[in-house]
Motif scaffolding. Sequence first.
Motif, PDB file in Angstrom:
ATOM      1  N   PHE A 154      74.492 106.730  30.236  1.00 37.96           N
ATOM      2  CA  PHE A 154      74.883 105.549  31.016  1.00 37.96           C
ATOM      3  C   PHE A 154      74.909 105.948  32.484  1.00 37.96           C
ATOM      4  CE2 PHE A 154      78.567 107.625  29.076  1.00 37.96           C
ATOM      5  CZ  PHE A 154      79.252 108.057  30.192  1.00 37.96           C
ATOM      6  N   GLN A 155      74.909 104.947  33.357  1.00 32.49           N
ATOM      7  CA  GLN A 155      74.876 105.183  34.786  1.00 32.49           C
ATOM      8  C   GLN A 155      76.155 104.650  35.433  1.00 32.49           C
ATOM      9  OE1 GLN A 155      72.377 106.850  36.140  1.00 32.49           O
ATOM     10  NE2 GLN A 155      71.124 106.900  34.277  1.00 32.49           N
ATOM     11  N   LEU A 156      76.425 105.113  36.637  1.00 36.25           N
ATOM     12  CA  LEU A 156      77.552 104.571  37.399  1.00 36.25           C
ATOM     13  C   LEU A 156      77.313 103.086  37.642  1.00 36.25           C
ATOM     14  CD1 LEU A 156      78.172 107.359  40.088  1.00 36.25           C
ATOM     15  CD2 LEU A 156      79.400 106.989  37.950  1.00 36.25           C
ATOM     16  N   GLY A 157      78.378 102.304  37.477  1.00 37.46           N
ATOM     17  CA  GLY A 157      78.276 100.863  37.692  1.00 37.46           C
ATOM     18  C   GLY A 157      77.968 100.067  36.443  1.00 37.46           C
ATOM     19  N   GLU A 158      77.575 100.738  35.348  1.00 38.87           N
ATOM     20  CA  GLU A 158      77.293 100.020  34.106  1.00 38.87           C
ATOM     21  C   GLU A 158      78.588  99.727  33.353  1.00 38.87           C
ATOM     22  OE1 GLU A 158      72.833 101.123  32.622  1.00 38.87           O
ATOM     23  OE2 GLU A 158      74.435 102.499  32.057  1.00 38.87           O
ATOM     24  N   TYR A 159      78.574  98.636  32.609  1.00 40.16           N
ATOM     25  CA  TYR A 159      79.716  98.274  31.768  1.00 40.16           C
ATOM     26  C   TYR A 159      79.464  98.836  30.370  1.00 40.16           C
ATOM     27  CZ  TYR A 159      83.596  95.550  29.907  1.00 40.16           C
ATOM     28  OH  TYR A 159      84.793  95.168  29.342  1.00 40.16           O
ATOM     29  N   VAL A 160      80.352  99.707  29.897  1.00 42.72           N
ATOM     30  CA  VAL A 160      80.146 100.395  28.628  1.00 42.72           C
ATOM     31  C   VAL A 160      81.412 100.302  27.772  1.00 42.72           C
ATOM     32  CG1 VAL A 160      78.512 102.024  29.645  1.00 42.72           C
ATOM     33  CG2 VAL A 160      80.925 102.629  29.510  1.00 42.72           C
ATOM     34  N   SER A 161      81.217 100.586  26.494  1.00 44.33           N
ATOM     35  CA  SER A 161      82.336 100.663  25.548  1.00 44.33           C
ATOM     36  C   SER A 161      82.213 101.945  24.741  1.00 44.33           C
ATOM     37  CB  SER A 161      82.334  99.454  24.613  1.00 44.33           C
ATOM     38  OG  SER A 161      82.558  98.261  25.320  1.00 44.33           O
ATOM     39  N   PHE A 162      83.357 102.620  24.521  1.00 51.04           N
ATOM     40  CA  PHE A 162      83.398 103.862  23.753  1.00 51.04           C
ATOM     41  C   PHE A 162      84.267 103.640  22.515  1.00 51.04           C
ATOM     42  CE2 PHE A 162      83.124 105.428  28.229  1.00 51.04           C
ATOM     43  CZ  PHE A 162      81.809 105.853  28.159  1.00 51.04           C
ATOM     44  N   ARG A 163      83.739 104.079  21.371  1.00 56.61           N
ATOM     45  CA  ARG A 163      84.513 103.982  20.125  1.00 56.61           C
ATOM     46  C   ARG A 163      84.335 105.289  19.357  1.00 56.61           C
ATOM     47  NH1 ARG A 163      86.683  99.789  17.187  1.00 56.61           N
ATOM     48  NH2 ARG A 163      86.962 100.149  14.967  1.00 56.61           N
ATOM     49  N   THR A 164      85.447 105.941  19.023  1.00 53.72           N
ATOM     50  CA  THR A 164      85.398 107.201  18.280  1.00 53.72           C
ATOM     51  C   THR A 164      86.692 107.373  17.494  1.00 53.72           C
ATOM     52  OG1 THR A 164      85.278 109.611  18.494  1.00 53.72           O
ATOM     53  CG2 THR A 164      86.259 108.424  20.322  1.00 53.72           C
ATOM     54  N   SER A 173      86.708  99.918  26.925  1.00 50.43           N
ATOM     55  CA  SER A 173      85.591  99.343  27.660  1.00 50.43           C
ATOM     56  C   SER A 173      85.913  99.303  29.139  1.00 50.43           C
ATOM     57  CB  SER A 173      85.275  97.923  27.160  1.00 50.43           C
ATOM     58  OG  SER A 173      85.011  97.917  25.782  1.00 50.43           O
ATOM     59  N   GLY A 174      84.874  99.231  29.952  1.00 49.34           N
ATOM     60  CA  GLY A 174      85.064  99.105  31.388  1.00 49.34           C
ATOM     61  C   GLY A 174      83.819  99.504  32.148  1.00 49.34           C
ATOM     62  N   THR A 175      83.880  99.339  33.454  1.00 47.67           N
ATOM     63  CA  THR A 175      82.782  99.731  34.329  1.00 47.67           C
ATOM     64  C   THR A 175      82.917 101.206  34.691  1.00 47.67           C
ATOM     65  OG1 THR A 175      82.680  97.494  35.259  1.00 47.67           O
ATOM     66  CG2 THR A 175      81.620  99.257  36.512  1.00 47.67           C
ATOM     67  N   VAL A 176      81.845 101.957  34.556  1.00 50.99           N
ATOM     68  CA  VAL A 176      81.868 103.387  34.872  1.00 50.99           C
ATOM     69  C   VAL A 176      81.928 103.549  36.394  1.00 50.99           C
ATOM     70  CG1 VAL A 176      80.684 105.599  34.638  1.00 50.99           C
ATOM     71  CG2 VAL A 176      80.517 103.895  32.814  1.00 50.99           C
ATOM     72  N   VAL A 177      83.020 104.107  36.895  1.00 49.54           N
ATOM     73  CA  VAL A 177      83.190 104.301  38.337  1.00 49.54           C
ATOM     74  C   VAL A 177      83.025 105.762  38.736  1.00 49.54           C
ATOM     75  CG1 VAL A 177      84.657 102.271  38.606  1.00 49.54           C
ATOM     76  CG2 VAL A 177      85.703 104.485  38.103  1.00 49.54           C
ATOM     77  N   ASP A 178      83.130 106.690  37.778  1.00 50.86           N
ATOM     78  CA  ASP A 178      82.961 108.104  38.123  1.00 50.86           C
ATOM     79  C   ASP A 178      82.758 108.915  36.852  1.00 50.86           C
ATOM     80  OD1 ASP A 178      82.788 110.412  39.651  1.00 50.86           O
ATOM     81  OD2 ASP A 178      84.935 110.798  39.552  1.00 50.86           O
ATOM     82  N   VAL A 179      81.893 109.916  36.944  1.00 46.91           N
ATOM     83  CA  VAL A 179      81.712 110.911  35.885  1.00 46.91           C
ATOM     84  C   VAL A 179      81.745 112.266  36.569  1.00 46.91           C
ATOM     85  CG1 VAL A 179      80.249 111.792  34.033  1.00 46.91           C
ATOM     86  CG2 VAL A 179      80.266 109.343  34.542  1.00 46.91           C
ATOM     87  N   ASN A 180      82.806 113.034  36.331  1.00 48.13           N
ATOM     88  CA  ASN A 180      82.917 114.345  36.951  1.00 48.13           C
ATOM     89  C   ASN A 180      82.802 115.423  35.885  1.00 48.13           C
ATOM     90  OD1 ASN A 180      85.574 114.600  35.767  1.00 48.13           O
ATOM     91  ND2 ASN A 180      86.363 113.345  37.450  1.00 48.13           N
TER      92      ASN A 180
END
Length: 279
Positions: A154-164, A173-180
């Motif tokens: 996924f890229q910054l700014g995309e709306y994603v959902s995680f289920r595990t 769920s939410g908009t990806v604002v940062d991946v460090n």
Amino acid sequence: MSSLTEEFRRRSGGWRRFTLYLMLLVGLAVVAYLGRESERLQSLPSLDRQIIEWGIALAWFLVGALLVNQLRRTVNAMASRHPSADIRVLSVVNRALSAVGYAFVLVIGLNLLQVKVGSILVGGAVTGVIVGVGAQSTLANLIAGLVLFAVRPFQLGEYVSFRTYLFGGVEYSGTVVDVNWYHTILEEGGVRRVLPNASVVSSAITVGAREGNKLCTVPLPYAISFRDFEAKMSEMTGGRAVLAIKEFSADTYTVQVEIPADLDLEVVREAIAVFRAQG
């Protein structure tokens, strides 16, 4: 045609410089080692020999570090010609190249100073095992961060959902604002969710949901018709719900429900309650 030829020349020129610096680094290491082992140097008095050996080692450290830095700059220059290059991936490549290059310079330099590198490596390996066991969670997240940088699901700014299973069945769920290096950060409705990268890598990821919408997955018994449930959700949301069947199990099938952000997920529970009351 001329632009393609010019682009090819720029790329090949960058790779030629990279290869040249790499060959210079390896060649300098061979020359320094042969110079220290030369018969003429070994025949000198002990004090003179040690001074020359230290001089060779110092020259190796300085020139080797400069060549590693030039290798890193060449990679940066080649990456800058690609507007689509991910700055995070470039950062990973830079750090990896610097780590490997400077480690090579250090090992060769210690060898020139006749330091027993093998004993240092053995001691470092034992220490690394102890530290690794104590920092297992941290290392797992760091490695997962490298996977996310390389694979980029996924890229910054995309709306994603995680289920595990690590989230206890809860879907975030939410908009990806940062991946460090350690966390993936989502933002939705003014709420920031900080998720460990290790859990993100092991999640089922839904990418491309409309930004600001809410997603949830609902297990329904086969006695409830998907079309009837879809119609009920459409009625309760004014036709604003989007439903899709995701998977089937022995007793239930899973439906993904997407509703606008201004609606409460309570409407999903109410729709299920209606069908349970009818059953």
